[in-house]
Design a protein around this motif. Structure first.
Motif, PDB file in Angstrom:
ATOM      1  N   LEU A 126       0.825  -1.201   0.000  1.00 54.20           N
ATOM      2  CA  LEU A 126       0.000   0.000   0.000  1.00 54.20           C
ATOM      3  C   LEU A 126       0.865   1.260   0.000  1.00 54.20           C
ATOM      4  O   LEU A 126       1.966   1.273   0.531  1.00 54.20           O
ATOM      5  CB  LEU A 126      -0.896   0.026   1.247  1.00 54.20           C
ATOM      6  CG  LEU A 126      -2.082  -0.941   1.275  1.00 54.20           C
ATOM      7  CD1 LEU A 126      -2.622  -1.054   2.692  1.00 54.20           C
ATOM      8  CD2 LEU A 126      -3.177  -0.458   0.328  1.00 54.20           C
TER       9      LEU A 126
ATOM     10  N   TYR B 183      -9.242   3.619   2.808  1.00 56.46           N
ATOM     11  CA  TYR B 183      -8.605   4.935   2.923  1.00 56.46           C
ATOM     12  C   TYR B 183      -9.741   5.940   2.748  1.00 56.46           C
ATOM     13  O   TYR B 183     -10.290   6.093   1.651  1.00 56.46           O
ATOM     14  CB  TYR B 183      -7.563   5.140   1.826  1.00 56.46           C
ATOM     15  CG  TYR B 183      -6.194   4.547   2.123  1.00 56.46           C
ATOM     16  CD1 TYR B 183      -6.062   3.435   2.961  1.00 56.46           C
ATOM     17  CD2 TYR B 183      -5.044   5.094   1.560  1.00 56.46           C
ATOM     18  CE1 TYR B 183      -4.805   2.900   3.212  1.00 56.46           C
ATOM     19  CE2 TYR B 183      -3.780   4.558   1.812  1.00 56.46           C
ATOM     20  CZ  TYR B 183      -3.680   3.445   2.644  1.00 56.46           C
ATOM     21  OH  TYR B 183      -2.442   2.916   2.906  1.00 56.46           O
TER      22      TYR B 183
ATOM     23  N   ALA C 282      -9.421   0.108  -0.163  1.00 53.86           N
ATOM     24  CA  ALA C 282      -8.021   0.098  -0.592  1.00 53.86           C
ATOM     25  C   ALA C 282      -7.463  -1.312  -0.718  1.00 53.86           C
ATOM     26  O   ALA C 282      -6.566  -1.554  -1.530  1.00 53.86           O
ATOM     27  CB  ALA C 282      -7.168   0.902   0.394  1.00 53.86           C
TER      28      ALA C 282
ATOM     29  N   PHE D 126      -4.424   2.386  -4.814  1.00 51.19           N
ATOM     30  CA  PHE D 126      -3.850   2.526  -3.469  1.00 51.19           C
ATOM     31  C   PHE D 126      -2.573   1.697  -3.320  1.00 51.19           C
ATOM     32  O   PHE D 126      -2.032   1.588  -2.223  1.00 51.19           O
ATOM     33  CB  PHE D 126      -4.869   2.099  -2.412  1.00 51.19           C
ATOM     34  CG  PHE D 126      -6.098   2.949  -2.398  1.00 51.19           C
ATOM     35  CD1 PHE D 126      -6.101   4.175  -1.745  1.00 51.19           C
ATOM     36  CD2 PHE D 126      -7.242   2.547  -3.083  1.00 51.19           C
ATOM     37  CE1 PHE D 126      -7.232   4.975  -1.755  1.00 51.19           C
ATOM     38  CE2 PHE D 126      -8.376   3.341  -3.087  1.00 51.19           C
ATOM     39  CZ  PHE D 126      -8.369   4.566  -2.423  1.00 51.19           C
TER      40      PHE D 126
END
Length: 438
Positions: free
Chosen positions: A358, A411, A416, A427
């Motif tokens: 991420l 998020y 995400a 993401f």
């Protein structure tokens, strides 16, 4: 006095036949008549056999206003008998079709299991009247031989064994022993409540059976033993076939040409291995017709007690029933664990890891963990197009019951990542690793 000698001799015979490898006994001690007598018998045995030890455990369910008083008395009685005693407090949770009795029983045995070390012997005080009650309750549920086998004298438990040394002794003889030895014990007021099936049988049915047929204790014990032998024989005959049907993940895969009779027998043996309340014959038939035989594109299930049987890709899964967590959510800070509900483990977003997945969140993006998503189609990393989450779950072979228990990372209000499966492309990054510790 003669009955006293006979009762103690019968008790010692069971202990000497099934001595624990560790030379340690764990006594389930409620303070009621039965376990109070068991404590006294055990104290006599330890005196005569000092190489053995015993530890008593009182499980405080918190279901009675008198529980604290009972706990204190149990500690005093155990100390007087020269036996150590722990008081363990538990919270009894009901729901999901599980009765208060069953929930309390499961909580009690879960605690007792924590006290049974390798090679220890758990002792409980069930007697022949309890065996009659268990037999009749199984009959009422429509159980087959497995249920009618009722309670065995001895069986594996936790890291040791579980022995019921009073199982061939009547409640009347136990009470006489308690009175002759001037023992005191607690009286649980709930034992008089005939709304509970076991109490109804105890107060209304068993006395009439004994009055009509004085040998009913022996008859039930013999019938239970015969059912147990039949069940053991069936298990032996099906052992090879069952081993082939049970998959590495614990599911059951039945051959396409298996007959109903053999298929239902295999299902029953599979359920039995998982130590849950056995389904009745009617429930077993529903598993066969409504789950095993359901259409290929169906998502069938059958629930009983606190478990359910589901089918996925032709395999049967036995699962605990859980409360809905679709509305649960919690914020998660980087490098700080987030404890997930219902024993699903803890989730950590590490800023240093071997497999970054991420990107860092923007200043206005709050990271949350949730279990529900009903939004637009999403595009996982490495894919060309976007798809609905339901379709992605199907592609990733995620069973339907796991979809509502799979953590989702957001998020802000945007999905995400689906933990354990993929990161949404917008993401993705090289900053954060997702770690789920079960």
């Amino acid at each position: 006095m003669l009955k006293d000698i006979m009762l103690y001799s019968a008790f010692c015979r069971q202990l000497l036949t099934h001595l624990p490898a560790s030379k340690r006994f764990v006594l389930a001690f409620s303070g009621g008549l039965d376990s109070r007598v068991l404590l006294d018998l055990m104290a006599r045995f330890i005196t005569q056999n000092p190489e053995y030890s015993c530890h008593a455990v009182y499980v405080h369910h918190g279901l009675s206003t008198n529980a604290d008083i009972w706990a204190d008395k149990c500690v005093v009685w155990a100390k007087s008998a020269g036996i150590s005693c722990d008081v363990e407090r538990v919270k009894v949770l009901t729901g999901n079709r599980i009765s208060l009795e069953q929930a309390a029983r499961e909580a009690r045995y879960n605690i007792l299991a924590q006290h049974v070390n390798m090679g220890d012997m758990l002792l409980t005080a069930q007697h022949s009247d309890d065996q009659i009650e268990t037999f009749l309750l199984a009959l009422k549920r429509g159980s087959g031989p497995a249920g009618l086998a009722a309670m065995p004298m001895i069986l594996p438990f936790a890291k040791g064994m579980h022995l019921r040394p009073l199982l061939n002794i009547t409640r009347a003889d136990i009470e006489q022993y308690g009175l002759e030895h001037k023992l005191s014990w607690v009286e649980d007021e709930s034992n008089q409540d005939e709304r509970y099936d076991r109490n109804f049988i105890r107060h209304q049915i068993t006395p009439r059976l004994v009055e009509r047929w004085p040998s009913i204790h022996k008859s039930v014990a013999r019938s239970s033993a015969l059912c147990g032998e039949q069940e053991a024989l069936l298990a032996e005959l099906l052992a090879t076939q069952l081993a082939q049907a049970i998959q590495p993940d614990g599911s059951l895969l039945l051959a396409s040409d298996v007959s109903q009779r053999v298929g239902m027998a295999l299902i029953r043996q599979w359920v039995k291995k998982q130590s849950v309340l056995m389904p009745s014959l009617a429930q077993l038939e529903q598993i066969w017709f409504n789950v095993v035989q359901a259409k290929e594109d169906a998502n069938p299930k059958l629930c009983w007690a606190n478990v359910e049987v589901r089918r996925y890709q032709k395999k049967l899964y036995l699962l605990l029933q859980w409360d809905d967590i679709s509305q649960w959510q919690d914020n998660i800070d980087l490098d700080s664990p987030c404890l997930l509900p219902q024993n699903l483990g803890s989730l950590v977003l590490n800023q240093e890891g071997a497999y970054p997945l991420l990107r860092q969140p923007e200043s206005d993006e709050i990271i949350t963990v949730r279990f529900h998503y009903q939004g637009d189609a999403i595009k996982p990393v490495g894919r060309c197009g976007s798809r609905k989450l339901k379709k992605l779950y199907q592609e990733y072979n995620v069973p339907s019951w796991l979809r509502s228990r799979t953590p989702l990372i957001f998020y802000g209000d945007k999905l995400a990542a689906v933990v354990g499966y993929f990161v949404v492309s917008e993401f993705s990054g090289h900053d954060i690793t997702i770690d789920l510790n079960s």
